[in-house]
Design a protein around this motif. Structure first.
Motif, PDB file in Angstrom:
ATOM      1  N   LEU A   1      44.037  41.034  35.298  1.00  0.00           N
ATOM      2  CA  LEU A   1      44.695  39.730  35.181  1.00  0.00           C
ATOM      3  C   LEU A   1      46.143  39.870  34.711  1.00  0.00           C
ATOM      4  O   LEU A   1      47.051  39.241  35.266  1.00  0.00           O
ATOM      5  CB  LEU A   1      43.910  38.840  34.206  1.00  0.00           C
ATOM      6  N   THR A   2      46.371  40.701  33.702  1.00  0.00           N
ATOM      7  CA  THR A   2      47.717  40.853  33.153  1.00  0.00           C
ATOM      8  C   THR A   2      48.675  41.448  34.172  1.00  0.00           C
ATOM      9  O   THR A   2      49.766  40.904  34.411  1.00  0.00           O
ATOM     10  CB  THR A   2      47.689  41.742  31.894  1.00  0.00           C
TER      11      THR A   2
ATOM     12  N   LEU B   1      49.199  39.058  37.276  1.00  0.00           N
ATOM     13  CA  LEU B   1      50.087  37.931  36.956  1.00  0.00           C
ATOM     14  C   LEU B   1      51.523  38.409  36.756  1.00  0.00           C
ATOM     15  O   LEU B   1      52.473  37.752  37.195  1.00  0.00           O
ATOM     16  CB  LEU B   1      49.589  37.218  35.695  1.00  0.00           C
TER      17      LEU B   1
ATOM     18  N   ILE C   1      41.841  36.268  26.489  1.00  0.00           N
ATOM     19  CA  ILE C   1      42.766  35.358  27.182  1.00  0.00           C
ATOM     20  C   ILE C   1      44.065  35.208  26.404  1.00  0.00           C
ATOM     21  O   ILE C   1      45.161  35.242  26.975  1.00  0.00           O
ATOM     22  CB  ILE C   1      42.098  33.983  27.403  1.00  0.00           C
TER      23      ILE C   1
ATOM     24  N   ILE D   1      46.117  38.346  26.777  1.00  0.00           N
ATOM     25  CA  ILE D   1      46.745  38.397  28.097  1.00  0.00           C
ATOM     26  C   ILE D   1      48.002  37.533  28.116  1.00  0.00           C
ATOM     27  O   ILE D   1      49.051  37.944  28.631  1.00  0.00           O
ATOM     28  CB  ILE D   1      45.754  37.934  29.184  1.00  0.00           C
TER      29      ILE D   1
END
Length: 297
Positions: A82-83, A86, A161, A164
């Protein structure tokens, strides 16, 4: 000539001594300590009892260590995907010539300027709070019931979350520097040949960013292996299964923590060695999988 060599030697001596004392010696001492039964980090060598691989057997047989490794693996895989995804998305958008890119770049990077303690406190108190947190206010507006975001089932994901959120901007800047280093002529030639943005990204940007991506994955691996502060902020009193990571486990067995009746510096050293070997292994794999592009530009 001899005078110059002598001068170079004396200039380098303080740095070399500092490196040996502050880095090389602790690493060697920790590696050796992992094979001995040692209660205190400061124990003299005559109190060390050879233990072989007993410390490694102890930590791998510990339920807490197993859970901590599972949590670290989830942070590394899920958080990493995710990191870095994104960060790459924002980097591509902000280097595409959109208006206000300086503002958006600063806004996305801003969490990295804020103290990690302050950032974690903000998420805990104002986002995940059960009574007046932003998320529960939004859930109620949509007609739902309040959710215990800091409960046992969701605490790990709440922590991940928020971590992140605070990490994306850092990797975004790394990717931006890499993209801006690619000559614009390549994109112009691809546009003339009829290649769209997606094709340009997959055939130009990604191949020429292999070295940057490898570096980012290595940095993320180090951050995941040394994950400590956020875990402590989300479980400040007692170590919890939902937030425990290897460094927290190491801290507890070396300095004392929940469920620890006897401190064990030898086992703590073994944890440190295991984490180091994991990072080295990941770096080796990345070097094999993501070799620098041979393209010349």
């Amino acid at each position: 000539m001899k005078k110059n060599k002598s001068l170079i030697f004396w200039f380098m001596l303080p740095t070399v001594l500092s490196l040996l004392i502050m880095y090389v010696y602790p690493v060697i001492r920790t590696a050796l300590m992992s094979f001995f039964k040692v209660e205190s980090l400061t124990a003299s060598l005559d109190k060390w009892q050879f233990y072989g691989f007993g410390n490694y057997a102890k930590i791998f047989g510990s339920k807490s260590f197993q859970v901590s490794m599972q949590n670290m693996l989830l942070i590394w895989i899920v958080g990493g995907i995710l990191t870095l995804a994104l960060a790459m998305l924002f980097a591509v958008i902000l280097t595409s010539g959109i208006r206000g890119k300086k503002f958006f770049r600063a806004a996305i990077y801003m969490p990295n300027i804020i103290s990690a303690v302050a950032l974690a406190t903000m998420w805990i108190q104002y986002i995940f709070n059960f009574d007046y947190g932003l998320l529960n206010n939004m859930v109620q507006l949509l007609g739902g019931s309040k959710i215990k975001w800091m409960g046992t089932d969701l605490k790990f994901w709440a922590m991940t979350i928020s971590y992140i959120f605070g990490s994306v901007g850092y990797y975004m800047l790394i990717y931006i520097s890499g993209i801006e280093g690619i000559p614009a002529d390549l994109y112009e030639a691809a546009t003339i040949d009829g290649a769209n943005k997606v094709t340009q990204f997959s055939n130009i940007t990604m191949p020429l960013m292999k070295g940057i991506i490898k570096t980012s994955i290595t940095f993320w691996s180090i951050n995941a292996a040394t994950f400590f502060l956020w875990s402590k902020m989300f479980a400040p009193i007692d170590t919890e299964e939902a937030t425990i990571v290897p460094v927290i486990y190491l801290y507890d067995i070396v300095f004392g923590g929940k469920g620890v009746t006897k401190r064990d510096a030898g086992a703590g050293a073994a944890v440190g060695v295991v984490l180091t070997l994991i990072i080295i292994f990941i770096y080796w794999v990345m070097n094999k999988l993501l070799k620098d592009s041979d393209l010349e530009y």
